[in-house]
Design an enzyme around this catalytic site. Structure first.
Site, PDB file in Angstrom:
ATOM      1  N   ARG A 128       0.853  -1.188   0.000  1.00 43.59           N
ATOM      2  CA  ARG A 128       0.000   0.000   0.000  1.00 43.59           C
ATOM      3  C   ARG A 128       0.888   1.237   0.000  1.00 43.59           C
ATOM      4  NH1 ARG A 128      -2.772   2.854   4.948  1.00 43.59           N
ATOM      5  NH2 ARG A 128      -3.670   4.587   3.801  1.00 43.59           N
ATOM      6  N   HIS A 172      -2.890  11.031   1.084  1.00 45.23           N
ATOM      7  CA  HIS A 172      -2.327  10.769   2.408  1.00 45.23           C
ATOM      8  C   HIS A 172      -1.727  12.087   2.928  1.00 45.23           C
ATOM      9  CE1 HIS A 172      -0.834   7.287   5.091  1.00 45.23           C
ATOM     10  NE2 HIS A 172      -0.473   8.380   5.719  1.00 45.23           N
ATOM     11  N   GLU A 218      -7.109   8.412   6.741  1.00 45.05           N
ATOM     12  CA  GLU A 218      -7.337   8.998   8.063  1.00 45.05           C
ATOM     13  C   GLU A 218      -7.862  10.426   8.055  1.00 45.05           C
ATOM     14  OE1 GLU A 218      -3.916   8.483  10.537  1.00 45.05           O
ATOM     15  OE2 GLU A 218      -3.996   6.310  10.389  1.00 45.05           O
ATOM     16  N   ASN A 359      -7.252   1.758   9.948  1.00 48.66           N
ATOM     17  CA  ASN A 359      -5.907   1.943  10.496  1.00 48.66           C
ATOM     18  C   ASN A 359      -6.043   1.881  12.009  1.00 48.66           C
ATOM     19  OD1 ASN A 359      -5.284   2.481   7.855  1.00 48.66           O
ATOM     20  ND2 ASN A 359      -4.590   4.577   8.195  1.00 48.66           N
ATOM     21  N   TYR A 361      -4.128   1.023  15.730  1.00 48.90           N
ATOM     22  CA  TYR A 361      -2.873   0.809  16.459  1.00 48.90           C
ATOM     23  C   TYR A 361      -3.077   0.546  17.936  1.00 48.90           C
ATOM     24  CZ  TYR A 361      -0.367   2.790  12.413  1.00 48.90           C
ATOM     25  OH  TYR A 361       0.147   3.017  11.162  1.00 48.90           O
ATOM     26  N   GLU A 434      -3.619  -0.392   8.162  1.00 54.25           N
ATOM     27  CA  GLU A 434      -2.391  -0.114   8.926  1.00 54.25           C
ATOM     28  C   GLU A 434      -2.495  -0.729  10.311  1.00 54.25           C
ATOM     29  OE1 GLU A 434      -1.248   4.041   9.306  1.00 54.25           O
ATOM     30  OE2 GLU A 434      -1.699   4.411   7.204  1.00 54.25           O
TER      31      GLU A 434
HETATM   32  C1  PNW Z   1      -1.006   6.865  10.905  1.00 56.33           C
HETATM   33  N1  PNW Z   1      -3.478   7.355  16.814  1.00 56.33           N
HETATM   34  O1  PNW Z   1      -1.162   7.913  11.806  1.00 56.33           O
HETATM   35  C2  PNW Z   1      -0.665   7.434   9.534  1.00 56.33           C
HETATM   36  O2  PNW Z   1      -1.560   6.987   8.546  1.00 56.33           O
HETATM   37  C3  PNW Z   1       0.737   7.161   9.102  1.00 56.33           C
HETATM   38  O3  PNW Z   1       1.113   8.061   8.107  1.00 56.33           O
HETATM   39  C4  PNW Z   1       1.650   7.176  10.309  1.00 56.33           C
HETATM   40  O4  PNW Z   1       2.995   7.149   9.984  1.00 56.33           O
HETATM   41  C5  PNW Z   1       1.289   5.977  11.150  1.00 56.33           C
HETATM   42  O5  PNW Z   1      -0.106   5.966  11.438  1.00 56.33           O
HETATM   43  C6  PNW Z   1       2.056   5.904  12.456  1.00 56.33           C
HETATM   44  O6  PNW Z   1       1.731   6.975  13.279  1.00 56.33           O
HETATM   45  C7  PNW Z   1      -1.736   7.698  13.047  1.00 56.33           C
HETATM   46  O7  PNW Z   1      -3.295   8.251  17.687  1.00 56.33           O
HETATM   47  C8  PNW Z   1      -1.408   8.574  14.058  1.00 56.33           C
HETATM   48  O8  PNW Z   1      -4.188   6.335  17.102  1.00 56.33           O
HETATM   49  C9  PNW Z   1      -2.009   8.472  15.303  1.00 56.33           C
HETATM   50  C10 PNW Z   1      -2.903   7.459  15.545  1.00 56.33           C
HETATM   51  C11 PNW Z   1      -3.239   6.562  14.546  1.00 56.33           C
HETATM   52  C12 PNW Z   1      -2.643   6.685  13.307  1.00 56.33           C
END
Ligand code: PNW
Length: 530
Positions: A128, A172, A218, A359, A361, A434
């Site tokens: 991706r 993006h 996002e 996405n 995390y 992601e």
């Molecule tokens: C994403 N959160 O950002 C972005 O899509 C990427 O470009 C970035 O490098 C990657 O995740 C890592 O940070 C996020 O707070 C930033 O949950 C913050 C969050 C989630 C995604």
């Protein structure tokens, strides 16, 4: 906890796609090459005082020379190191990462045939990446730049030649600066037409080979970081912080921006379906960032608060895309500041997704914000939900922290999130676009230590086993999983201070790629004949 070795392709349905994810601004470099125009991120990283918030955050954990890569603010000599591309990459023409492909002269991080080989060796099925709008349209609109088209053609062809599917994000975060200057970018409805033109051009140029399109990455993060907190481009924020960032109005702008993004998606999706989908046979989706929000207690007010937290992050976009309206809680709490969809717009939005990109995390606890002190000061996109988010419950952390302060490791969160989406939106098609975690890029960490990323292996093993359970035991319709990221890269306002890659990048030595332990773990997990 499942043992870190235990994951394999057999834990997932046939045809399940594994890949790694990236974005143009974080991976390409060559920001001034190939007739590329400026994007708002080029401007943002060059502004005086840039990275200040990142600097303050980072200072807590690192006071170190490496950190300077991300922290330099001001002088141009420093900038050329700080901003990827430019002389920083161009100065290393002999590195494997900077080889030239096709007819274009772009020397890009993701461009080396070598990187596609790395993905293949990992056993990945897909990659991706995002297209840089200002590489295709240096001024945002008009006639496409052939050098930009050539570059993405060569990348797509290199992937296909190795049997890897391209998953392409159209946006993006790196908006052409010209559109920001002309009508304030996403704040204006004028952008809908320009985005459609850009999307149409990409479908036409690449759609014979690209079967998965992601219109936006996002939008929630963009609206909050770019228009409320102001730590990301275009750096607009609440009137209370105008000293630190550009002007803005966080009571209305994040909602306006989100609205225009949703409409841009709907129009682009209609265009794809009218002109391309039948002949090209691809799918279109959006990548939404969402944490899982767990009520901090069983009290009704906290359960309701956690629901509001989800409404204001995932529901903000997914409700319009599936039901054609914003979540009821948002309508009630944001009131007149929330834009309204006409019936015609709602019709365009509903069913405009073939799949939902997620996405994901991390997760947090949520409690009801009874005092509403912040909201008393300002009605704002980050206070309207009336919730308090916290990693702490009864003195216990929800999970171990990664290098990024917002990233707590909470593997069970992904299963709950998948279940929630299945129940709320009638079991839609999902792709995890992601998932990943970062380590600190500290000068006190030796190379051999940095390569032993057991924590990352555990992270992916645990998230994947929860994902597998969501599919097999809970019946969720998830068909792909993308690791963020193949390589260490430039992490927005944290710069080079954190490392998200499966491969370690030696920033001091020609950007050499060195496999971390997670590379062989993934290779084992993904091997086909088991
Ligand atoms: C994403 N959160 O950002 C972005 O899509 C990427 O470009 C970035 O490098 C990657 O995740 C890592 O940070 C996020 O707070 C930033 O949950 C913050 C969050 C989630 C995604």
């Amino acid at each position: 906890v499942v043992a870190a070795e235990a994951i394999s392709r057999d834990d997932f349905p046939n045809g399940f796609v594994f890949g790694t994810a990236s974005s143009a601004y974080q991976f390409e470099g060559a920001v001034d090459e190939g007739r590329k125009g400026l994007s708002i991120w080029d401007t943002f990283t060059r502004r005086p005082g840039k990275n200040l918030p990142g600097y303050l955050i980072r200072l807590q954990t690192t006071i170190a020379s490496d950190a300077f890569l991300a922290l330099c603010n001001g002088p141009t000599t420093c900038c050329s190191v700080c901003v990827q591309g430019e002389s920083w990459i161009s100065a290393m023409p002999t590195s494997p990462s900077t080889s030239t492909t096709g007819s274009s002269d772009l020397r890009c991080l993701q461009n080396g045939p070598g990187d596609v080989d790395l993905m293949k060796e990992l056993g990945m099925d897909a990659y991706r990446f995002s297209i840089s709008w200002s590489r295709i349209f240096p001024n945002g609109t008009g006639e496409p730049n052939q050098e930009g088209i050539d570059y993405y053609n060569s990348l797509i062809n290199a992937l296909l030649a190795k049997g890897m599917q391209p998953f392409v994000t159209l946006f993006h975060w790196d908006l052409p600066q010209e559109l920001e200057d002309r009508y304030e970018g996403w704040l204006s409805t004028q952008i809908i037409e320009d985005f459609e033109h850009y999307a149409y051009t990409c479908f036409k140029a690449f759609g014979d080979r690209v079967k998965h399109w992601i219109t936006f990455n996002e939008p929630h993060n963009l609206a909050i970081q770019g228009y409320d907190i102001g730590i990301q481009a275009p750096g607009r924020c609440s009137i209370l912080s105008h000293l630190l960032c550009k002007k803005g109005n966080s009571s209305v702008e994040p909602y306006l921006v989100a609205h225009n993004i949703l409409l841009s998606h709907a129009v682009a999706s209609q265009t794809y379906r009218l002109h391309f989908q039948e002949s090209q046979g691809g799918f279109i989706g959006m990548a939404l960032d969402t944490k899982w929000y767990e009520p901090i207690s069983e009290a009704e007010e906290d359960v309701a608060a956690a629901q509001r937290a989800i409404d204001f992050e995932l529901g903000w976009f997914l409700d319009p895309l599936i039901f054609g309206r914003y979540p009821h809680s948002m309508q009630r709490l944001v009131g007149k500041r929330l834009p309204i969809f006409t019936q015609e717009m709602s019709k365009l939005l509903v069913n405009s997704l073939d799949f939902i990109g997620i996405n994901h995390y991390t997760s947090l606890y949520v409690r009801n914000d009874r005092m509403k002190i912040r909201k008393f000061i300002l009605d704002d996109a980050s206070t309207d939900a009336g919730v308090i988010k916290t990693p702490l419950r009864d003195g216990q952390m929800i999970g171990e922290m990664a290098a990024s302060r917002w990233l707590y490791i909470v593997p069970w969160g992904i299963r709950k999130l998948m279940r929630y989406i299945r129940e709320t939106y009638a079991n839609p098609k999902i792709i995890i676009t992601e998932n990943g975690m970062d380590d600190l890029n500290s000068p006190f960490t030796t190379l051999s230590r940095a390569l032993k990323d057991e924590k990352r292996i555990q992270y992916h093993s645990d998230y994947l086993s929860n994902l597998s359970a969501a599919i097999r035991e809970d019946g969720c319709d998830v068909s792909g999983y993308f690791v963020w990221s193949l390589l260490d890269n430039w992490e927005w306002n944290s710069g080079y201070t954190v490392r998200f890659g499966l491969y370690y990048i030696d920033y001091k030595k020609n950007l050499t790629r060195i496999p971390k332990a997670s590379v062989s773990w993934f290779r084992d997990a993904l091997q086909k004949e088991k």
